[in-house]
Design a protein around this motif. Structure first.
Motif, PDB file in Angstrom:
ATOM      1  N   ASN A  78       0.730  -1.279   0.140  1.00 57.13           N
ATOM      2  CA  ASN A  78      -0.004  -0.097   0.121  1.00 57.13           C
ATOM      3  C   ASN A  78       0.965   1.178   0.071  1.00 57.13           C
ATOM      4  O   ASN A  78       1.825   1.287   0.818  1.00 57.13           O
ATOM      5  CB  ASN A  78      -1.050   0.015   1.279  1.00 57.13           C
ATOM      6  N   TYR A  79       0.531   2.282  -0.553  1.00 52.57           N
ATOM      7  CA  TYR A  79       1.293   3.517  -0.949  1.00 52.57           C
ATOM      8  C   TYR A  79       0.331   4.555  -1.322  1.00 52.57           C
ATOM      9  O   TYR A  79      -0.787   4.621  -1.761  1.00 52.57           O
ATOM     10  CB  TYR A  79       2.576   3.456  -1.607  1.00 52.57           C
ATOM     11  N   ILE A  80       0.684   5.848  -1.061  1.00 54.46           N
ATOM     12  CA  ILE A  80       0.060   7.098  -1.486  1.00 54.46           C
ATOM     13  C   ILE A  80       1.041   7.823  -2.588  1.00 54.46           C
ATOM     14  O   ILE A  80       2.271   8.087  -1.972  1.00 54.46           O
ATOM     15  CB  ILE A  80      -0.249   7.963  -0.325  1.00 54.46           C
ATOM     16  N   ASP A  81       0.425   8.384  -3.502  1.00 55.82           N
ATOM     17  CA  ASP A  81       1.108   8.927  -4.687  1.00 55.82           C
ATOM     18  C   ASP A  81       1.110  10.260  -4.335  1.00 55.82           C
ATOM     19  O   ASP A  81       0.702  10.925  -3.496  1.00 55.82           O
ATOM     20  CB  ASP A  81       0.567   8.529  -6.115  1.00 55.82           C
ATOM     21  N   ARG A  82       1.543  10.960  -5.385  1.00 57.99           N
ATOM     22  CA  ARG A  82       1.857  12.683  -5.189  1.00 57.99           C
ATOM     23  C   ARG A  82       0.572  13.361  -5.209  1.00 57.99           C
ATOM     24  O   ARG A  82       0.487  14.596  -4.725  1.00 57.99           O
ATOM     25  CB  ARG A  82       2.892  12.984  -6.143  1.00 57.99           C
ATOM     26  N   HIS A  83      -0.426  12.495  -5.816  1.00 58.29           N
ATOM     27  CA  HIS A  83      -1.834  13.365  -5.778  1.00 58.29           C
ATOM     28  C   HIS A  83      -2.865  12.930  -4.482  1.00 58.29           C
ATOM     29  O   HIS A  83      -4.078  13.115  -4.519  1.00 58.29           O
ATOM     30  CB  HIS A  83      -2.612  12.857  -6.816  1.00 58.29           C
ATOM     31  N   LYS A  84      -1.946  12.351  -3.323  1.00 56.75           N
ATOM     32  CA  LYS A  84      -2.687  11.696  -2.270  1.00 56.75           C
ATOM     33  C   LYS A  84      -3.628  10.551  -2.402  1.00 56.75           C
ATOM     34  O   LYS A  84      -4.526  10.414  -1.777  1.00 56.75           O
ATOM     35  CB  LYS A  84      -3.333  13.081  -1.521  1.00 56.75           C
ATOM     36  N   LYS A  85      -3.575   9.935  -3.623  1.00 59.06           N
ATOM     37  CA  LYS A  85      -4.278   8.919  -3.888  1.00 59.06           C
ATOM     38  C   LYS A  85      -3.769   7.717  -3.394  1.00 59.06           C
ATOM     39  O   LYS A  85      -2.688   7.345  -3.446  1.00 59.06           O
ATOM     40  CB  LYS A  85      -4.475   8.801  -5.334  1.00 59.06           C
ATOM     41  N   LYS A  86      -4.600   6.811  -2.880  1.00 59.48           N
ATOM     42  CA  LYS A  86      -4.111   5.639  -1.900  1.00 59.48           C
ATOM     43  C   LYS A  86      -4.024   4.401  -3.007  1.00 59.48           C
ATOM     44  O   LYS A  86      -5.155   4.245  -3.808  1.00 59.48           O
ATOM     45  CB  LYS A  86      -4.896   5.276  -0.831  1.00 59.48           C
ATOM     46  N   HIS A  87      -2.994   3.728  -2.992  1.00 57.19           N
ATOM     47  CA  HIS A  87      -3.181   2.380  -4.013  1.00 57.19           C
ATOM     48  C   HIS A  87      -2.732   1.160  -3.404  1.00 57.19           C
ATOM     49  O   HIS A  87      -1.878   1.243  -2.226  1.00 57.19           O
ATOM     50  CB  HIS A  87      -1.965   2.823  -4.986  1.00 57.19           C
ATOM     51  N   SER A  88      -3.257   0.157  -3.520  1.00 58.01           N
ATOM     52  CA  SER A  88      -3.027  -1.068  -2.989  1.00 58.01           C
ATOM     53  C   SER A  88      -3.019  -1.990  -3.998  1.00 58.01           C
ATOM     54  O   SER A  88      -3.775  -2.297  -4.932  1.00 58.01           O
ATOM     55  CB  SER A  88      -4.157  -1.301  -2.119  1.00 58.01           C
ATOM     56  N   ALA A  89      -1.965  -3.012  -3.892  1.00 54.43           N
ATOM     57  CA  ALA A  89      -2.081  -4.362  -4.972  1.00 54.43           C
ATOM     58  C   ALA A  89      -1.517  -5.488  -4.080  1.00 54.43           C
ATOM     59  O   ALA A  89      -0.581  -5.481  -3.155  1.00 54.43           O
ATOM     60  CB  ALA A  89      -0.915  -3.805  -5.779  1.00 54.43           C
ATOM     61  N   ASN A  90      -2.013  -6.577  -4.635  1.00 50.70           N
ATOM     62  CA  ASN A  90      -1.725  -7.730  -4.113  1.00 50.70           C
ATOM     63  C   ASN A  90      -0.223  -8.213  -4.924  1.00 50.70           C
ATOM     64  O   ASN A  90      -0.172  -8.295  -6.001  1.00 50.70           O
ATOM     65  CB  ASN A  90      -2.545  -8.947  -4.371  1.00 50.70           C
ATOM     66  N   VAL A  91       0.944  -8.354  -4.181  1.00 49.89           N
ATOM     67  CA  VAL A  91       2.065  -8.417  -4.614  1.00 49.89           C
ATOM     68  C   VAL A  91       2.696  -9.989  -4.570  1.00 49.89           C
ATOM     69  O   VAL A  91       3.465 -10.602  -5.426  1.00 49.89           O
ATOM     70  CB  VAL A  91       3.104  -7.487  -4.308  1.00 49.89           C
ATOM     71  N   VAL A  92       2.001 -10.736  -3.551  1.00 50.94           N
ATOM     72  CA  VAL A  92       2.360 -12.175  -3.359  1.00 50.94           C
ATOM     73  C   VAL A  92       1.152 -12.816  -2.841  1.00 50.94           C
ATOM     74  O   VAL A  92       0.491 -12.670  -1.878  1.00 50.94           O
ATOM     75  CB  VAL A  92       3.156 -12.146  -2.019  1.00 50.94           C
ATOM     76  N   PRO A  93       0.638 -13.580  -4.145  1.00 49.58           N
ATOM     77  CA  PRO A  93      -0.678 -14.373  -3.752  1.00 49.58           C
ATOM     78  C   PRO A  93      -0.668 -15.127  -2.461  1.00 49.58           C
ATOM     79  O   PRO A  93      -1.562 -15.086  -1.903  1.00 49.58           O
ATOM     80  CB  PRO A  93      -0.881 -15.207  -5.085  1.00 49.58           C
ATOM     81  N   TYR A  94       0.530 -15.900  -2.373  1.00 45.20           N
ATOM     82  CA  TYR A  94       0.562 -16.795  -0.987  1.00 45.20           C
ATOM     83  C   TYR A  94       2.117 -16.638  -0.826  1.00 45.20           C
ATOM     84  O   TYR A  94       2.987 -16.696  -1.537  1.00 45.20           O
ATOM     85  CB  TYR A  94      -0.001 -17.984  -1.116  1.00 45.20           C
ATOM     86  N   ALA A  95       2.426 -16.293   0.525  1.00 44.37           N
ATOM     87  CA  ALA A  95       4.005 -16.597   0.954  1.00 44.37           C
ATOM     88  C   ALA A  95       3.918 -17.879   2.026  1.00 44.37           C
ATOM     89  O   ALA A  95       3.168 -17.856   2.972  1.00 44.37           O
ATOM     90  CB  ALA A  95       4.493 -15.353   1.642  1.00 44.37           C
ATOM     91  N   ALA A  96       4.915 -18.901   1.875  1.00 44.03           N
ATOM     92  CA  ALA A  96       4.963 -19.944   2.878  1.00 44.03           C
ATOM     93  C   ALA A  96       6.493 -20.246   2.774  1.00 44.03           C
ATOM     94  O   ALA A  96       7.279 -19.869   1.983  1.00 44.03           O
ATOM     95  CB  ALA A  96       4.163 -20.989   2.238  1.00 44.03           C
ATOM     96  N   LYS A  97       6.883 -20.557   3.973  1.00 46.82           N
ATOM     97  CA  LYS A  97       8.317 -21.167   4.240  1.00 46.82           C
ATOM     98  C   LYS A  97       8.840 -21.932   3.113  1.00 46.82           C
ATOM     99  O   LYS A  97       9.985 -21.808   2.827  1.00 46.82           O
ATOM    100  CB  LYS A  97       8.436 -21.735   5.636  1.00 46.82           C
ATOM    101  N   TYR A  98       8.016 -22.854   2.749  1.00 46.99           N
ATOM    102  CA  TYR A  98       8.464 -23.943   1.722  1.00 46.99           C
ATOM    103  C   TYR A  98       8.603 -23.384   0.322  1.00 46.99           C
ATOM    104  O   TYR A  98       9.020 -24.135  -0.660  1.00 46.99           O
ATOM    105  CB  TYR A  98       7.469 -25.195   1.806  1.00 46.99           C
TER     106      TYR A  98
END
Length: 103
Positions: A78-98
């Motif tokens: 999640n982050y906010i750009d220069r126009h104060k618009k919030k962005h969210s993106a799924n970058v890892v569908p699943y994370a596991a030790k294995y």
């Protein structure tokens, strides 16, 4: 000089120059824009955990090490750009030790 000794020496040199997979288990966040992005955080959905990164300068990157748990989890950025618009993106569908990967 003994040919087998030379072959062993060259092999050791080549192995030492080979890249290791040390970036596994990392998320690389690239800000390719000419503007600062603010309030960057990493959110673990299932665990409900949020790691604050802060700001990322223009044309720079940040390496984040994934904090694995015993259960699978999805990771969002999640982050906010220069126009104060919030962005969210799924970058890892699943994370596991294995299944450590670089995203």
């Amino acid at each position: 000089m003994n040919k087998s000794f030379l072959l062993v020496l060259i092999s050791i040199f080549l192995i030492s120059c080979a890249p290791f997979e040390s970036d596994k288990g990392k998320i690389i966040i690239n800000n390719k824009s000419p503007y600062l992005i603010t309030d960057v955080n990493i959110e673990y959905e299932a665990a409900g955990k949020i790691d604050s990164i802060g700001n990322i300068a223009s044309n720079s990157s940040y390496k984040y090490t994934i904090q694995y748990t015993d259960a699978e989890d999805s990771i969002n950025i999640n982050y906010i750009d220069r126009h104060k618009k919030k962005h969210s993106a799924n970058v890892v569908p699943y994370a596991a030790k294995y299944d450590k990967q670089k995203y």
